[in-house]
Design a protein around this motif. Sequence first.
Motif, PDB file in Angstrom:
ATOM      1  N   TYR A  18       0.956  -1.122  -0.266  1.00 47.81           N
ATOM      2  CA  TYR A  18       0.016  -0.212  -0.139  1.00 47.81           C
ATOM      3  C   TYR A  18       0.893   1.291   0.034  1.00 47.81           C
ATOM      4  CZ  TYR A  18      -3.375  -3.509   1.826  1.00 47.81           C
ATOM      5  OH  TYR A  18      -4.052  -4.481   1.705  1.00 47.81           O
ATOM      6  N   GLU A  19       2.086   1.455   0.618  1.00 51.76           N
ATOM      7  CA  GLU A  19       3.024   2.359   0.723  1.00 51.76           C
ATOM      8  C   GLU A  19       3.549   2.677  -0.452  1.00 51.76           C
ATOM      9  OE1 GLU A  19       5.407   5.575   2.487  1.00 51.76           O
ATOM     10  OE2 GLU A  19       3.411   4.833   2.879  1.00 51.76           O
ATOM     11  N   SER A  20       3.955   1.728  -1.229  1.00 57.03           N
ATOM     12  CA  SER A  20       4.569   1.668  -2.578  1.00 57.03           C
ATOM     13  C   SER A  20       3.370   2.409  -3.420  1.00 57.03           C
ATOM     14  CB  SER A  20       4.614   0.297  -3.074  1.00 57.03           C
ATOM     15  OG  SER A  20       6.007  -0.460  -2.482  1.00 57.03           O
ATOM     16  N   VAL A  21       2.274   1.934  -3.723  1.00 59.77           N
ATOM     17  CA  VAL A  21       1.472   2.634  -4.388  1.00 59.77           C
ATOM     18  C   VAL A  21       1.070   4.252  -3.868  1.00 59.77           C
ATOM     19  CG1 VAL A  21      -0.817   2.862  -4.876  1.00 59.77           C
ATOM     20  CG2 VAL A  21      -0.023   0.479  -4.736  1.00 59.77           C
ATOM     21  N   ARG A  22       1.151   4.441  -2.482  1.00 59.39           N
ATOM     22  CA  ARG A  22       1.041   5.752  -2.254  1.00 59.39           C
ATOM     23  C   ARG A  22       2.269   6.620  -2.667  1.00 59.39           C
ATOM     24  NH1 ARG A  22       2.748   9.404   0.837  1.00 59.39           N
ATOM     25  NH2 ARG A  22       4.576   8.090   1.973  1.00 59.39           N
ATOM     26  N   LEU A  23       3.483   6.108  -2.792  1.00 65.01           N
ATOM     27  CA  LEU A  23       4.485   6.627  -3.102  1.00 65.01           C
ATOM     28  C   LEU A  23       4.735   7.213  -4.815  1.00 65.01           C
ATOM     29  CD1 LEU A  23       7.463   5.129  -0.967  1.00 65.01           C
ATOM     30  CD2 LEU A  23       6.261   7.426  -0.612  1.00 65.01           C
ATOM     31  N   ILE A  24       4.061   6.211  -5.390  1.00 66.69           N
ATOM     32  CA  ILE A  24       4.273   6.266  -6.895  1.00 66.69           C
ATOM     33  C   ILE A  24       3.194   7.047  -7.641  1.00 66.69           C
ATOM     34  CG2 ILE A  24       5.804   4.381  -7.050  1.00 66.69           C
ATOM     35  CD1 ILE A  24       3.244   2.733  -8.200  1.00 66.69           C
ATOM     36  N   LYS A  25       1.867   7.036  -6.885  1.00 66.89           N
ATOM     37  CA  LYS A  25       0.480   7.541  -7.418  1.00 66.89           C
ATOM     38  C   LYS A  25       0.810   8.755  -8.347  1.00 66.89           C
ATOM     39  CE  LYS A  25      -4.082   7.117  -6.492  1.00 66.89           C
ATOM     40  NZ  LYS A  25      -5.105   6.659  -5.209  1.00 66.89           N
ATOM     41  N   GLU A  26       1.337   9.848  -7.523  1.00 68.64           N
ATOM     42  CA  GLU A  26       1.445  11.190  -8.241  1.00 68.64           C
ATOM     43  C   GLU A  26       2.404  11.354  -9.286  1.00 68.64           C
ATOM     44  OE1 GLU A  26      -0.927  13.680  -7.597  1.00 68.64           O
ATOM     45  OE2 GLU A  26      -1.510  12.166  -6.385  1.00 68.64           O
ATOM     46  N   LYS A  27       3.406  10.728  -9.309  1.00 70.44           N
ATOM     47  CA  LYS A  27       4.438  10.606 -10.290  1.00 70.44           C
ATOM     48  C   LYS A  27       3.616   9.667 -11.564  1.00 70.44           C
ATOM     49  CE  LYS A  27       8.332   9.366  -7.069  1.00 70.44           C
ATOM     50  NZ  LYS A  27       9.070  10.934  -7.252  1.00 70.44           N
ATOM     51  N   VAL A  28       3.133   8.658 -11.458  1.00 69.24           N
ATOM     52  CA  VAL A  28       2.143   8.125 -12.460  1.00 69.24           C
ATOM     53  C   VAL A  28       1.325   9.021 -13.194  1.00 69.24           C
ATOM     54  CG1 VAL A  28       0.844   6.236 -13.026  1.00 69.24           C
ATOM     55  CG2 VAL A  28       2.788   5.666 -11.447  1.00 69.24           C
ATOM     56  N   LYS A  29       0.691   9.761 -12.581  1.00 70.01           N
ATOM     57  CA  LYS A  29      -0.501  10.733 -12.849  1.00 70.01           C
ATOM     58  C   LYS A  29       0.077  11.512 -13.873  1.00 70.01           C
ATOM     59  CE  LYS A  29      -4.013  10.527  -9.351  1.00 70.01           C
ATOM     60  NZ  LYS A  29      -4.663  11.331  -8.540  1.00 70.01           N
ATOM     61  N   LYS A  30       1.303  11.953 -13.681  1.00 65.92           N
ATOM     62  CA  LYS A  30       2.112  12.935 -14.509  1.00 65.92           C
ATOM     63  C   LYS A  30       2.431  12.430 -16.024  1.00 65.92           C
ATOM     64  CE  LYS A  30       4.583  15.368 -10.771  1.00 65.92           C
ATOM     65  NZ  LYS A  30       5.695  15.879 -10.161  1.00 65.92           N
ATOM     66  N   THR A  31       2.136  11.046 -16.212  1.00 69.00           N
ATOM     67  CA  THR A  31       2.408  10.689 -17.599  1.00 69.00           C
ATOM     68  C   THR A  31       1.190  10.400 -18.388  1.00 69.00           C
ATOM     69  OG1 THR A  31       2.083   8.279 -16.953  1.00 69.00           O
ATOM     70  CG2 THR A  31       4.082   8.941 -16.488  1.00 69.00           C
ATOM     71  N   TYR A  32      -0.114  10.694 -17.681  1.00 63.19           N
ATOM     72  CA  TYR A  32      -1.423  10.701 -18.276  1.00 63.19           C
ATOM     73  C   TYR A  32      -1.837  11.660 -19.279  1.00 63.19           C
ATOM     74  CZ  TYR A  32      -2.680   7.347 -14.418  1.00 63.19           C
ATOM     75  OH  TYR A  32      -2.899   6.134 -13.486  1.00 63.19           O
ATOM     76  N   ASP A  33      -2.437  11.141 -20.475  1.00 57.47           N
ATOM     77  CA  ASP A  33      -2.937  12.138 -21.244  1.00 57.47           C
ATOM     78  C   ASP A  33      -4.427  11.871 -21.175  1.00 57.47           C
ATOM     79  OD1 ASP A  33      -3.755   9.894 -22.728  1.00 57.47           O
ATOM     80  OD2 ASP A  33      -1.880  10.253 -24.080  1.00 57.47           O
ATOM     81  N   SER A  34      -5.193  12.689 -21.868  1.00 55.71           N
ATOM     82  CA  SER A  34      -7.009  12.977 -21.837  1.00 55.71           C
ATOM     83  C   SER A  34      -7.352  11.442 -22.247  1.00 55.71           C
ATOM     84  CB  SER A  34      -7.260  13.714 -22.700  1.00 55.71           C
ATOM     85  OG  SER A  34      -6.804  13.687 -24.122  1.00 55.71           O
ATOM     86  N   ASN A  35      -6.484  10.373 -22.922  1.00 55.12           N
ATOM     87  CA  ASN A  35      -7.017   9.010 -23.225  1.00 55.12           C
ATOM     88  C   ASN A  35      -7.097   8.111 -22.076  1.00 55.12           C
ATOM     89  OD1 ASN A  35      -7.420   9.670 -26.037  1.00 55.12           O
ATOM     90  ND2 ASN A  35      -5.125   9.832 -26.165  1.00 55.12           N
ATOM     91  N   VAL A  36      -6.396   8.398 -21.102  1.00 59.84           N
ATOM     92  CA  VAL A  36      -6.208   7.484 -19.984  1.00 59.84           C
ATOM     93  C   VAL A  36      -7.706   7.586 -18.842  1.00 59.84           C
ATOM     94  CG1 VAL A  36      -5.193   6.676 -17.801  1.00 59.84           C
ATOM     95  CG2 VAL A  36      -3.746   7.644 -19.802  1.00 59.84           C
ATOM     96  N   LEU A  37      -8.555   6.589 -18.859  1.00 62.77           N
ATOM     97  CA  LEU A  37      -9.555   6.696 -18.159  1.00 62.77           C
ATOM     98  C   LEU A  37      -9.805   6.062 -16.889  1.00 62.77           C
ATOM     99  CD1 LEU A  37     -11.899   5.900 -21.534  1.00 62.77           C
ATOM    100  CD2 LEU A  37     -11.280   8.124 -20.455  1.00 62.77           C
ATOM    101  N   SER A  38      -8.530   5.435 -16.440  1.00 67.20           N
ATOM    102  CA  SER A  38      -8.489   4.707 -15.144  1.00 67.20           C
ATOM    103  C   SER A  38      -7.464   5.510 -14.321  1.00 67.20           C
ATOM    104  CB  SER A  38      -8.225   3.265 -15.405  1.00 67.20           C
ATOM    105  OG  SER A  38      -7.284   3.073 -16.187  1.00 67.20           O
ATOM    106  N   SER A  39      -7.333   4.877 -13.081  1.00 60.23           N
ATOM    107  CA  SER A  39      -6.288   5.214 -12.246  1.00 60.23           C
ATOM    108  C   SER A  39      -5.846   4.139 -11.439  1.00 60.23           C
ATOM    109  CB  SER A  39      -6.789   6.347 -10.945  1.00 60.23           C
ATOM    110  OG  SER A  39      -7.999   5.730 -10.515  1.00 60.23           O
ATOM    111  N   LEU A  40      -4.676   4.323 -10.731  1.00 61.91           N
ATOM    112  CA  LEU A  40      -4.027   2.862 -10.225  1.00 61.91           C
ATOM    113  C   LEU A  40      -5.067   2.394  -9.000  1.00 61.91           C
ATOM    114  CD1 LEU A  40      -0.514   4.341  -9.309  1.00 61.91           C
ATOM    115  CD2 LEU A  40      -1.387   2.773 -11.134  1.00 61.91           C
ATOM    116  N   GLY A  41      -5.193   1.227  -9.143  1.00 61.20           N
ATOM    117  CA  GLY A  41      -5.797   0.394  -8.113  1.00 61.20           C
ATOM    118  C   GLY A  41      -7.085  -0.489  -8.907  1.00 61.20           C
TER     119      GLY A  41
END
Length: 338
Positions: A18-41
């Motif tokens: 759970y801690e790993s997901v918390r640490l990477i979540k915001e970093k991963v969001k920075k790679t998203y474009d408007s075509n990404v419809l889901s989020s981590l989890g």
Amino acid sequence: METNKMYKEAGVNLEAGYESVRLIKEKVKKTYDSNVLSSLGGFASLFSLDLSGIDNPILVSGTDGVGTKLKLAFLLEKFDTIGIDCVAMCVNDIICTGAKPLFFLDYIAVGKNNPKQIEQIVDGMCKGCIQANCSLVGGETAEMPGFYKSGEFDVAGFSTGVVDKSKLIDGKSIKEGDLIVAIPSSGVHSNGFSLIRKIFHTKESLFKIYDNLEKPLIECLLEPTRIYVKEITKLMEKIDIKGMSHITGGGFFENIPRTIRDGLCAKIYKDKINILEIFNVIKECGNVDDLTMFNTFNQGVGLTLIINKEDEKIVKEIVQDSYVIGEVIKGEEKIILC
């Protein structure tokens, strides 16, 4: 909670996951474009496919890992570049077809979940995705106690791209007289490390600063793989790239012939290749012959293009460090180094 305690005693720490997901979540969001419809989890990743301007879409996919280069990352305890390598190995293969990478997924298998370690790995993947103009839409971290040594892990990636069938790069239009252009690598990239580790099998040899290298060998070896997506995308808008090869495992001899059709041969002039100094160190320290070097490593050439002669100037304008290393001739050997 008692179940979690028993699972932790068995070697799997859910809280660390759970801690790993918390640490990477915001970093991963920075790679998203408007075509990404889901989020981590979620159970799966959702990506809306925009096919505007593409009449006959072809999906192109690729998967790869980093190989035994990881062993050097473990030794140096440096994990922020291998994620870039993992992305690069996938997206550089995809662009060889003329496809634009859309998204990337990762798989990280660990013996013990170390959230800070996972954060570094995924941070590199995010940087690689940004370089490749694609989104990191999901992944899997598998904690497998007893399967990997303490502190060690394996990584793999998967990417999908799209290309219009009319713009597919398949080598069919290659003809005698076409030029073979090299785009430099950033270093060894992610191939040939089993041989490297055989040659430099002691810490002393790996941490030594050799002549003409500005830092310890191990740091040079961990230089992340160059990602070619953005410059190749620009180039494809201007010229017809007839063939493209990502110089990975198998070096020149395995990769360049993949795009050469029967009856033609890639004639490569060795004296025109700007061989990076790190390959001279490997060759000299390991007493490695030329054939093995060109059949194992990229030698400083990360990508090769086959183009019309008249397009050389445009290539040079867009990819300024590119240069001609050969030409296409008639022949049955597919590749000759002379």
